[in-house]
Write a protein that holds these residues in place. Structure first.
Motif, PDB file in Angstrom:
ATOM      1  N   ARG A  22       3.562  -7.568   2.043  1.00  7.83           N
ATOM      2  CA  ARG A  22       3.896  -7.824   0.637  1.00  7.83           C
ATOM      3  C   ARG A  22       2.656  -7.579  -0.221  1.00  7.83           C
ATOM      4  NH1 ARG A  22       8.470 -10.698  -0.774  1.00  7.83           N
ATOM      5  NH2 ARG A  22       7.302 -11.415  -2.589  1.00  7.83           N
ATOM      6  N   ALA A  23       2.857  -6.936  -1.349  1.00  5.73           N
ATOM      7  CA  ALA A  23       1.744  -6.567  -2.229  1.00  5.73           C
ATOM      8  C   ALA A  23       0.902  -7.782  -2.613  1.00  5.73           C
ATOM      9  CB  ALA A  23       2.262  -5.859  -3.471  1.00  5.73           C
ATOM     10  N   GLU A  24       1.569  -8.902  -2.948  1.00  3.08           N
ATOM     11  CA  GLU A  24       0.835 -10.097  -3.375  1.00  3.08           C
ATOM     12  C   GLU A  24      -0.073 -10.607  -2.259  1.00  3.08           C
ATOM     13  OE1 GLU A  24       4.729 -11.020  -3.238  1.00  3.08           O
ATOM     14  OE2 GLU A  24       4.475  -9.226  -4.440  1.00  3.08           O
ATOM     15  N   HIS A  25       0.437 -10.579  -1.042  1.00  8.82           N
ATOM     16  CA  HIS A  25      -0.348 -11.054   0.101  1.00  8.82           C
ATOM     17  C   HIS A  25      -1.526 -10.123   0.387  1.00  8.82           C
ATOM     18  CE1 HIS A  25       3.534 -13.219   1.574  1.00  8.82           C
ATOM     19  NE2 HIS A  25       2.931 -13.864   0.588  1.00  8.82           N
ATOM     20  N   PHE A  26      -1.285  -8.830   0.226  1.00  9.44           N
ATOM     21  CA  PHE A  26      -2.368  -7.873   0.453  1.00  9.44           C
ATOM     22  C   PHE A  26      -3.472  -8.039  -0.586  1.00  9.44           C
ATOM     23  CE2 PHE A  26      -4.269  -3.660  -0.386  1.00  9.44           C
ATOM     24  CZ  PHE A  26      -4.981  -3.544   0.798  1.00  9.44           C
ATOM     25  N   ILE A  27      -3.080  -8.242  -1.842  1.00 10.17           N
ATOM     26  CA  ILE A  27      -4.073  -8.439  -2.912  1.00 10.17           C
ATOM     27  C   ILE A  27      -4.886  -9.699  -2.629  1.00 10.17           C
ATOM     28  CG2 ILE A  27      -4.375  -8.918  -5.385  1.00 10.17           C
ATOM     29  CD1 ILE A  27      -3.552  -6.001  -4.650  1.00 10.17           C
ATOM     30  N   SER A  79      -5.213   1.958   4.750  1.00 11.27           N
ATOM     31  CA  SER A  79      -3.886   2.582   4.665  1.00 11.27           C
ATOM     32  C   SER A  79      -2.951   1.756   3.795  1.00 11.27           C
ATOM     33  CB  SER A  79      -3.294   2.813   6.054  1.00 11.27           C
ATOM     34  OG  SER A  79      -3.138   1.603   6.744  1.00 11.27           O
ATOM     35  N   ARG A  80      -3.093   0.431   3.817  1.00 16.68           N
ATOM     36  CA  ARG A  80      -2.230  -0.425   2.995  1.00 16.68           C
ATOM     37  C   ARG A  80      -2.554  -0.247   1.515  1.00 16.68           C
ATOM     38  NH1 ARG A  80       1.223  -1.768   0.525  1.00 16.68           N
ATOM     39  NH2 ARG A  80       2.198  -3.795   0.302  1.00 16.68           N
ATOM     40  N   LEU A  81      -3.836  -0.139   1.179  1.00 14.78           N
ATOM     41  CA  LEU A  81      -4.221   0.106  -0.211  1.00 14.78           C
ATOM     42  C   LEU A  81      -3.677   1.458  -0.673  1.00 14.78           C
ATOM     43  CD1 LEU A  81      -5.729  -0.635  -2.810  1.00 14.78           C
ATOM     44  CD2 LEU A  81      -7.760   0.452  -1.810  1.00 14.78           C
ATOM     45  N   ASN A  82      -3.832   2.440   0.167  1.00 12.75           N
ATOM     46  CA  ASN A  82      -3.324   3.783  -0.126  1.00 12.75           C
ATOM     47  C   ASN A  82      -1.826   3.732  -0.413  1.00 12.75           C
ATOM     48  OD1 ASN A  82      -4.145   6.394  -0.396  1.00 12.75           O
ATOM     49  ND2 ASN A  82      -4.498   6.742   1.775  1.00 12.75           N
ATOM     50  N   SER A  83      -1.102   3.048   0.448  1.00  7.85           N
ATOM     51  CA  SER A  83       0.342   2.923   0.309  1.00  7.85           C
ATOM     52  C   SER A  83       0.708   2.200  -0.989  1.00  7.85           C
ATOM     53  CB  SER A  83       0.897   2.168   1.511  1.00  7.85           C
ATOM     54  OG  SER A  83       2.240   1.842   1.331  1.00  7.85           O
ATOM     55  N   ARG A  86       0.136   4.436  -4.025  1.00  8.61           N
ATOM     56  CA  ARG A  86       1.194   5.460  -4.115  1.00  8.61           C
ATOM     57  C   ARG A  86       2.496   4.841  -4.613  1.00  8.61           C
ATOM     58  NH1 ARG A  86      -0.558   7.216   0.914  1.00  8.61           N
ATOM     59  NH2 ARG A  86       1.250   6.223   1.845  1.00  8.61           N
ATOM     60  N   THR A  87       2.848   3.656  -4.086  1.00  2.00           N
ATOM     61  CA  THR A  87       4.076   2.978  -4.492  1.00  2.00           C
ATOM     62  C   THR A  87       4.057   2.656  -5.986  1.00  2.00           C
ATOM     63  OG1 THR A  87       4.349   2.019  -2.299  1.00  2.00           O
ATOM     64  CG2 THR A  87       5.519   0.938  -4.095  1.00  2.00           C
TER      65      THR A  87
END
Length: 107
Positions: A22-27, A79-83, A86-87
């Motif tokens: 999830r974007a929030e968790h990654f941030i 790779s998650r930041l890249n994704s 892009r999203t």
């Protein structure tokens, strides 16, 4: 450019860990990584600081203990930041070069 030539082929075939999907968790995850690096840099630059040499494994150990982050998601940071970029269809990737460098370092 947001392409990393250093990624292990095994990482490319694994799926992104659930705790950073999830974007929030990654941030949140990246925020902890950045805060840890800032703290480490402050300790080196402080009055009693000095350059510390340690192995990558020792650095990782100190980071996981100090931040309560797991080590496995670090392998997917780039790779998650890249994704995510892009999203979100980010047009000016230059604005994210510093974060990209941190993600690349973490990976």
């Amino acid at each position: 450019s947001l392409a990393s030539n250093a990624l292990d082929p095994d990482v490319l075939n694994e799926s992104v860990p659930g705790n950073i999907r999830r974007a929030e968790h990654f941030i949140q995850f990246m925020r902890k990584v950045v805060e840890h690096l800032k703290t480490r840099l402050r300790s080196v630059a402080g009055p009693n600081g000095g350059v510390q040499s340690e192995t990558p494994l020792a650095f990782l150990h100190r980071m996981t203990n100090g931040t309560s982050l797991e080590a496995k998601p670090l392998r997917f940071a780039y790779s998650r930041l890249n994704s995510l970029l892009r999203t979100l269809q980010v047009s000016n990737l230059d604005d994210f070069n510093s974060l990209s460098d941190v993600a690349d370092f973490a990976t």
